[in-house]
Motif scaffolding. Structure first.
Motif, PDB file in Angstrom:
ATOM      1  N   UNK A  70      54.868  -9.060  21.312  1.00  0.00           N
ATOM      2  CA  UNK A  70      53.483  -8.969  20.885  1.00  0.00           C
ATOM      3  C   UNK A  70      52.761  -7.838  21.591  1.00  0.00           C
ATOM      4  N   UNK A  71      51.962  -7.044  20.822  1.00  0.00           N
ATOM      5  CA  UNK A  71      51.291  -5.879  21.417  1.00  0.00           C
ATOM      6  C   UNK A  71      49.769  -5.973  21.418  1.00  0.00           C
ATOM      7  N   UNK A  72      49.163  -6.884  20.665  1.00  0.00           N
ATOM      8  CA  UNK A  72      47.734  -7.147  20.766  1.00  0.00           C
ATOM      9  C   UNK A  72      46.800  -6.189  20.086  1.00  0.00           C
ATOM     10  N   UNK A  73      47.291  -5.302  19.202  1.00  0.00           N
ATOM     11  CA  UNK A  73      46.429  -4.283  18.612  1.00  0.00           C
ATOM     12  C   UNK A  73      45.778  -4.688  17.293  1.00  0.00           C
TER      13      UNK A  73
ATOM     14  N   UNK B  42      54.826  -4.221  13.346  1.00  0.00           N
ATOM     15  CA  UNK B  42      53.835  -4.828  12.469  1.00  0.00           C
ATOM     16  C   UNK B  42      52.487  -4.854  13.184  1.00  0.00           C
ATOM     17  N   UNK B  43      51.504  -5.477  12.576  1.00  0.00           N
ATOM     18  CA  UNK B  43      50.175  -5.569  13.182  1.00  0.00           C
ATOM     19  C   UNK B  43      50.154  -6.481  14.401  1.00  0.00           C
ATOM     20  N   UNK B  44      51.264  -7.175  14.662  1.00  0.00           N
ATOM     21  CA  UNK B  44      51.289  -8.092  15.804  1.00  0.00           C
ATOM     22  C   UNK B  44      52.438  -7.839  16.772  1.00  0.00           C
TER      23      UNK B  44
ATOM     24  N   UNK C 201      51.748 -14.578  22.702  1.00  0.00           N
ATOM     25  CA  UNK C 201      52.885 -15.345  22.203  1.00  0.00           C
ATOM     26  C   UNK C 201      53.205 -15.027  20.740  1.00  0.00           C
ATOM     27  N   UNK C 202      52.778 -13.862  20.263  1.00  0.00           N
ATOM     28  CA  UNK C 202      53.058 -13.492  18.878  1.00  0.00           C
ATOM     29  C   UNK C 202      54.546 -13.239  18.641  1.00  0.00           C
TER      30      UNK C 202
END
Length: 243
Positions: free
Chosen positions: A65-68, A118-120, A33-34
């Motif tokens: 959201x990609x989770x990395x 981004x990071x999220x 849910x990011x």
């Protein structure tokens, strides 16, 4: 610990040789849910790889959201309900968001989306429907993605430092038409690595005397003596993805 095949000719025709490249995407799929809409993510942050699916709800910018836990430098995205190109998005070429088509040989294009990943999250503007993305972030000693400039030299072609010996290498010229070149150390256990596949074509593997490289302990070096626009044209700008 592996995968099974059925009898379809695309993966298991009699007496034909096949190659597959597999990434560990983690042990479970979770809701993320990011972003502005919920995505389903299977991610391995330690290896910098995630698989993302979601349902788009509009043609406006949507955060996914990609989770990395790190910004992906390359992500491959396409709708799965309709025929469409495989868009390869990247921030590596000039710092902005660009894309190339994995199933075509054309040059890079500027993405209509201006928001950088981004990071999220990353941003998608395709519209409604179901979508799939493969996201890659660099991990020291395991994966590397970047750019190099071809010099057209037959005596001193480029060497690209990776910090590891590549098992898989993908190269594409970005400022002009050229094929996507796939090399790997399983089909090429020793140098010269000259058994080549093209990601943008359905042709068979071929042995190349020009589109070839040495897969070294700390990177890869294009072969001397020959010049090819696919990997080392003079003034050519190239992107690579290596594991």
């Amino acid at each position: 610990d592996g995968f099974s095949l059925d009898s379809r000719t695309g993966v298991n025709s009699n007496n034909n040789t096949f190659v597959g490249w597999a990434w560990d995407g983690g042990s479970s799929t979770v809701s993320n849910t990011d972003g502005t809409i919920t995505s389903n993510v299977r991610a391995s942050a330690t290896s910098g790889f995630s698989i993302v699916t979601w349902t788009g709800t509009s043609s406006t910018d949507q955060k996914i959201g990609h989770g990395l836990n790190a910004a992906p430098e390359i992500y491959i995205l396409r709708p799965i309900d309709t025929a469409f190109h495989w868009h390869v998005y990247t921030t590596l070429i000039d710092g902005s968001l660009d894309y190339l088509n994995l199933d075509k040989s054309d040059a890079k294009q500027n993405a209509s989306v201006t928001s950088l990943p981004t990071s999220s999250v990353f941003t998608n503007r395709f519209g409604t429907g179901n979508y799939l993305a493969y996201c890659f972030a660099p991990v020291e000693g395991y994966s590397s993605m970047g750019t190099y400039t071809g010099n057209g030299s037959t005596t001193s072609p480029p060497f690209v430092y990776l910090g590891f010996k590549p098992a898989f290498l993908l190269i594409k010229k970005t400022n002009g038409g050229a094929h996507w070149i796939i090399n790997d150390s399983t089909r090429n256990p020793s140098n010269v690595a000259d058994n080549i596949l093209r990601a943008n074509e359905n042709g068979a593997e071929y042995v190349s005397t020009s589109v070839c490289a040495d897969l070294l302990s700390n990177g890869f070096k294009l072969r001397s003596g020959v010049i090819d626009q696919d990997t080392n044209g003079s003034g050519g700008e190239y992107i690579y993805l290596a594991f």
